[in-house]
Design an enzyme around this catalytic site. Structure first.
Site, mmCIF file in Angstrom:
data_model
loop_
_atom_site.group_PDB
_atom_site.id
_atom_site.type_symbol
_atom_site.label_atom_id
_atom_site.label_comp_id
_atom_site.label_asym_id
_atom_site.label_seq_id
_atom_site.Cartn_x
_atom_site.Cartn_y
_atom_site.Cartn_z
ATOM 1 N N SER A 159 0.871 -1.182 0.000
ATOM 2 C CA SER A 159 0.000 0.000 0.000
ATOM 3 C C SER A 159 0.903 1.226 0.000
ATOM 4 O O SER A 159 2.084 1.131 0.372
ATOM 5 C CB SER A 159 -0.843 -0.007 1.282
ATOM 6 O OG SER A 159 -1.476 1.239 1.484
ATOM 7 N N TYR A 173 -2.185 -1.366 10.429
ATOM 8 C CA TYR A 173 -2.126 -1.485 8.967
ATOM 9 C C TYR A 173 -0.794 -0.945 8.431
ATOM 10 O O TYR A 173 -0.128 -1.590 7.620
ATOM 11 C CB TYR A 173 -3.302 -0.699 8.378
ATOM 12 C CG TYR A 173 -3.508 -0.856 6.893
ATOM 13 C CD1 TYR A 173 -4.281 -1.892 6.388
ATOM 14 C CD2 TYR A 173 -2.969 0.059 5.987
ATOM 15 C CE1 TYR A 173 -4.504 -2.021 5.020
ATOM 16 C CE2 TYR A 173 -3.182 -0.068 4.618
ATOM 17 C CZ TYR A 173 -3.957 -1.109 4.143
ATOM 18 O OH TYR A 173 -4.164 -1.232 2.789
#
Ligand code: NAD
Length: 262
Positions: free
Chosen positions: A144, A157
């Site tokens: 990401s 995350y």
């Protein structure tokens, strides 16, 4: 489109969103594809059957839970037994929780680290021997933009995705002489169920409309002011599997509309 009719691809978390888009692209290119992920059994079978009809390869489903190392290893072993090897793995399964660090639920922290980071290790560990035996392999980790930069309230995350980028670089060096590349794709925001689910809560929390959340929050750092699409990510993944990409390894490739350039 590259002909992938001699390849077998495992895509974790491919019953939805990005993983499903990547699996669809690999199926269209003629690869055998192993779908994985949760969802309604009837819908998963309908997806499997649809993808199975797209190309010359076979598409099957394995419901391994990415929090369970034994199930992950069994998924890779079963794929190799069925198709004679595992050539490409895409570590894509992922979940999100948004919370201040001091309130972050412990069980969600563990789950995010397990699914978003540890599962990639278990897949890679199980798949590399098959790739070495074939003298060719492609490992693609869907990290990401949050593998490269942080945002507040996403501690688990961001930690997991930074870990995936480190894992990508390390594995790339270890397998470099075996015909195997290992890269991370680092998307900005893509409108998938994972992101759509965050929009109503964010709108309520900030007193904004959902359109304002999309424009002023999600796309604030994306200089193109466009969401990344699953089709674009599918194209990037196929490029990384092509012959011209054999010297691209250990890369964390942003596909983020300029987010991490700023
Ligand atoms: P999604 O929610 O649409 O899909 C997630 C997939 O993971 C689903 O198939 C789900 O069933 C599966 N999954 C969840 N827990 C699992 C488990 N324990 N075992 C097996 N499968 C499991 O999400 P998405 O947006 O398509 O995200 C896919 C990946 O892309 C994630 O790793 C995410 O972090 C990453 N990513 C997404 C975006 C975005 O904007 N959507 C941006 C950057 C990175």
């Amino acid at each position: 489109m590259t002909d992938m009719s001699d390849k077998t691809v495992v895509v974790t978390g491919s019953t939805s969103g990005i993983g499903l888009g990547l699996a669809r692209g690999f199926a269209q290119a003629g690869a055998n594809v192993v779908l994985n992920g949760f969802g309604d059994a009837g819908e998963i079978e309908a997806t499997r059957s649809e993808l199975d009809g797209l190309g010359s390869g076979a598409v099957c489903y394995d419901g391994a839970d990415m929090t369970r190392p034994d199930e992950i290893e069994a998924l890779v072993t079963a794929a190799a037994a069925r198709f004679g090897g595992v050539d490409i793995v895409v570590n894509n399964a992922g979940i999100q929780t948004v919370s201040p660090v001091e309130d972050f639920p412990r069980d969600r922290w563990d789950m995010i680290i397990d699914i978003n980071m540890n599962s990639a290790f278990h897949v890679i560990r199980a798949a590399v021997p098959y790739m070495k035996a074939a003298g060719w392999g492609r490992i693609i980790n869907i990290a990401s933009a949050h593998g490269l930069v942080a945002s507040p309230f996403k501690s688990a995350y961001v930690t997991a995705k930074h870990g995936v980028v480190g894992m990508t670089r390390t594995v790339a060096l270890e397998v470099a002489e075996d015909g195997i590349t290992c890269n991370a794709i680092c998307p900005g925001y893509v409108l998938t169920p994972l992101v759509e689910a965050q929009i109503p809560d964010t709108a309520r929390a900030r007193g904004m409309s959902e359109d304002q959340v999309k424009r002023d929050v999600l796309l604030a750092a994306q200089w193109t002011k466009k969401f990344v699409t699953v089709e674009q990510l599918s194209g990037v993944a196929q490029f990384l599997c092509s012959d011209v990409a054999e010297n691209i390894t250990g890369v964390a490739l942003p596909v983020d509309g300029g987010w991490t350039a700023a």
